[in-house]
Design a protein around this motif. Structure first.
Motif, short mmCIF file in Angstrom:
data_model
loop_
_atom_site.label_atom_id
_atom_site.label_comp_id
_atom_site.label_asym_id
_atom_site.label_seq_id
_atom_site.Cartn_x
_atom_site.Cartn_y
_atom_site.Cartn_z
N ASP A 1 0.85 -1.20 0.00
CA ASP A 1 0.00 0.00 0.00
C ASP A 1 0.89 1.24 0.00
O ASP A 1 1.73 1.39 0.88
CB ASP A 1 -0.88 0.04 1.25
CG ASP A 1 -2.04 -0.95 1.19
OD1 ASP A 1 -2.29 -1.51 0.12
OD2 ASP A 1 -2.68 -1.15 2.23
N ASP B 1 -11.66 -3.55 7.06
CA ASP B 1 -10.80 -4.63 7.56
C ASP B 1 -10.86 -4.67 9.09
O ASP B 1 -10.78 -5.74 9.69
CB ASP B 1 -9.37 -4.42 7.08
CG ASP B 1 -9.30 -4.31 5.57
OD1 ASP B 1 -10.12 -4.96 4.89
OD2 ASP B 1 -8.44 -3.56 5.05
N THR C 1 -0.94 -0.88 -4.34
CA THR C 1 -2.20 -0.14 -4.39
C THR C 1 -1.90 1.28 -3.91
O THR C 1 -1.03 1.48 -3.07
CB THR C 1 -3.28 -0.76 -3.49
OG1 THR C 1 -2.79 -0.78 -2.17
CG2 THR C 1 -3.65 -2.15 -3.93
N ASN D 1 -4.23 -6.45 6.61
CA ASN D 1 -4.73 -5.40 7.52
C ASN D 1 -5.51 -6.01 8.69
O ASN D 1 -5.39 -5.56 9.82
CB ASN D 1 -5.64 -4.42 6.77
CG ASN D 1 -4.91 -3.67 5.68
OD1 ASN D 1 -3.69 -3.57 5.71
ND2 ASN D 1 -5.65 -3.17 4.71
N SER E 1 -9.66 -8.94 -3.14
CA SER E 1 -9.90 -9.38 -4.52
C SER E 1 -9.06 -10.62 -4.80
O SER E 1 -8.08 -10.89 -4.10
CB SER E 1 -9.51 -8.26 -5.48
OG SER E 1 -8.14 -7.93 -5.27
#
Ligand SMILES: O=P(O)(O)OC[C@@]1(O)O[C@H](CO)[C@@H](O)[C@@H]1O
Length: 300
Positions: free
Chosen positions: A12, A238, A90, A41, A135
């Motif tokens: 991230d 999360d 991400t 997370n 995902s």
């Protein structure tokens, strides 16, 4: 032990900018990197709470190596399944107007062997509660094949969610948009009951600042926070999943689970990065969350 599975791990990258304008050039004031992906997370939050948790994830290439070293630094116990592809990144952009913008890469293609190695790692950990989050990257098998007899939480969207229902998860946790997308229904209670008919024992819907709606075999509840918070909403879902996992592992009542989940979600919004929680907020807010049984429950 609570085991979290993250087939589509991410590094991230969180940027802080003054403002965000499509087509514009943005100079970040700050950039932070951290191991992420939803299951990671969840594991980080549970670790902060002192729970017995183990993360299972994929990692490959230089980005995967960064993820692995961040997990070691955070003291998160993990089985890392090596993959030939490069772990994705991400991007989260936090702007001064409070907006939170995400750009999620699809992730590297997994081979059949890599998926089987991940599935074998899940089986060999013999979880008391299994959390399957995020995902699925291209080439991944479905979540249904990972879910066994242990209580389980499935937090994903679209096709991966629909297919995962065949594994009969104990709880699924879509947000309101994801729930509408997979059912085509606007009423969240009716939509949640569709997912229950398709295999989920319970459905917990994130309603953003309005809290959580839980549609379960023993009743329907709405849990609302005492106050609306602003901050980094990435990872708030999360934190909800972490609370659900803890609640399932302790066989808590639904109202107690929801109190914890709403409080932890707010604590995550106040945390600077996904996976961080503000423990002071969590402790105070648990006593302030309003949980109400919904009269329109349909427990069929
Ligand atoms: O692309 P997915 O797997 O749906 O979501 C991935 C992700 O955006 O979700 C987490 C926040 O919930 C981030 O840590 C992570 O990068």
């Amino acid at each position: 032990m609570i085991v979290t599975v993250t087939p589509n791990t991410a590094l991230d990258v969180t940027y802080t900018v003054d403002g965000l304008r499509p087509g514009g050039v943005h100079r970040a004031r700050e950039v932070r990197h951290r191991a992420g992906g939803k299951g990671v997370n969840v594991a980080r939050v549970l670790r902060t709470l002192g729970a017995d948790v183990h993360a299972i994830l994929t990692a490959g290439g230089a980005t995967g190596a960064l993820v692995e070293s961040d997990l070691v630094a955070a003291g998160i116990p993990a089985d890392v399944v090596p993959i030939g592809g490069e772990t994705r990144r991400t991007t989260t952009v936090l702007a001064d107007d409070g907006s939170v913008t995400l750009l999620n890469e699809p992730g590297p293609r997994l081979t059949g062997n890599e998926w089987q190695t991940l599935a074998a790692a899940v089986r060999s950990r013999k979880p008391d509660v299994l959390v399957c989050s995020g995902s699925l990257p291209p080439g991944a098998g479905g979540y249904a094949g990972l879910l066994g007899d242990a209580p389980s939480i499935l937090d994903t969207s679209g096709e991966a969610l629909i297919a995962g229902l065949a594994g009969k998860p104990s709880v699924v946790k879509p947000n309101a948009d994801e729930l509408r997308e997979v059912t085509g229904l606007r009423d969240p209670v009716a939509a949640a009951n569709e997912l229950r008919k398709a295999g989920a024992a319970a459905v917990v819907v994130s309603l953003g600042p309005e809290g959580l709606l839980a549609v379960t075999g023993s009743g329907t509840w709405h849990a609302a926070p005492s106050t609306v918070l602003t901050g980094n909403t990435t990872g708030a879902g999360d934190a909800v999943v972490a609370a659900l996992a803890l609640g399932l592992s302790r066989a808590e009542s639904w109202p107690d689970i929801l109190r914890r989940a709403v409080a932890l979600s707010g604590a995550a919004v106040l945390g600077p990065l996904a996976g961080d929680v503000d423990l002071a907020h969590y402790q105070v807010e648990q006593g302030l969350v309003a949980v109400r049984a919904r009269p329109d429950q349909d427990t069929t």
